[in-house]
Design an enzyme around this catalytic site. Sequence first.
Site, PDB file in Angstrom:
ATOM      1  N   HIS A  65     -19.411  54.407  51.083  1.00  0.00           N
ATOM      2  CA  HIS A  65     -18.739  55.709  51.207  1.00  0.00           C
ATOM      3  C   HIS A  65     -18.217  56.222  49.869  1.00  0.00           C
ATOM      4  CE1 HIS A  65     -14.828  53.418  51.621  1.00  0.00           C
ATOM      5  NE2 HIS A  65     -14.371  54.489  50.999  1.00  0.00           N
ATOM      6  N   ASP A  95     -21.040  49.425  54.785  1.00  0.00           N
ATOM      7  CA  ASP A  95     -20.241  50.137  53.778  1.00  0.00           C
ATOM      8  C   ASP A  95     -20.316  49.458  52.416  1.00  0.00           C
ATOM      9  OD1 ASP A  95     -18.723  52.240  52.868  1.00  0.00           O
ATOM     10  OD2 ASP A  95     -16.795  51.303  53.352  1.00  0.00           O
ATOM     11  N   SER A 172     -11.085  51.817  47.210  1.00  0.00           N
ATOM     12  CA  SER A 172     -12.332  51.498  47.907  1.00  0.00           C
ATOM     13  C   SER A 172     -13.393  51.008  46.937  1.00  0.00           C
ATOM     14  CB  SER A 172     -12.852  52.740  48.638  1.00  0.00           C
ATOM     15  OG  SER A 172     -12.006  53.094  49.704  1.00  0.00           O
TER      16      SER A 172
END
Length: 318
Positions: A65, A95, A172
């Site tokens: 992402h 992911d 992230s």
Amino acid sequence: MLDSLDLPPADALAVDAYSRTVSSVVDRVGPAVVRVEPQSADRRRAGMGSGVVISPDGLVLTNSHVIAGATRARLALPDGQTTEATVLGDDPDTDLALLRATGARSFPSARLGDSKTLRRGQLVVAIGNPLGFESTITAGIVSALGRSLRARSGRLMDDVIQTDAALNPGNSGGPLVASNGEVVGINTAMIGGAQGICFAVASNTATVVLSEFIAHGRVRRASIGIAGQTVPLPRRLSLALHAGERAVRVGEVVSGGPASAAGLREGDMIVALDGHPVTGVDDLVRLLNADRIGRSVSLSVISDARLRTLDVTPTERR
């Protein structure tokens, strides 16, 4: 405020040991953590996240992402330099994404560890670039193991690590690191509004995905050519056939596909694959991994109120 000199000797020693452990982790892994700026087709920045270099030749793990479908990215290194990178693989279902930095140089790198050795309560350190603040360090513990988390693709990710190490937007793709300096997870998500509930993709998952990226440029998964939905089994049927409480009801069988060739029909209910219980679509998706491509598997199916077994040879899902 108390410092270590104001604490009882045993407590002061514990605080010092904790500080030394965190500092040692940061010294070892911090130089391998980069800021990832994916670039759109017109080379504009599409967003920002973190990544960790896992080999001296510039392989970088981050989140899918973070990449957001881009094929190129710019990496900002801890020493202030920047370099371009290409996307070698992108798997929204876990992911995870793999980049390769360009340029002939040797990069500081971190080692992927074995996430199966983790225990609840174990110290972990998160390193990343939250909210644009470079090389930020937070520490916490492993709160839980084996969690499941829904990926943005809709697929359920298994074996997710829960931690209370503080994460924010920009973390992230950065590493979750054990006290021995090995990367045990790739930070992936936080729960908005929650206090201290954050998640990381386990390093063992990342290792499998990494090998698929390197060998095939993608993560291969098997398919039997059906569409289905999770349904409850009538208790009478469940008891009579020694099945679970739920199954996958086949809603559509792709003509000419593996399930069609094996005789699976609309309305049949799948309750097991190679002896593993199938209590929902997520179970079926998880079990149909790359190892089962081109290899006959045994489906336990309820059809016309009878339990029967079908041999199906999955193909690669496209």
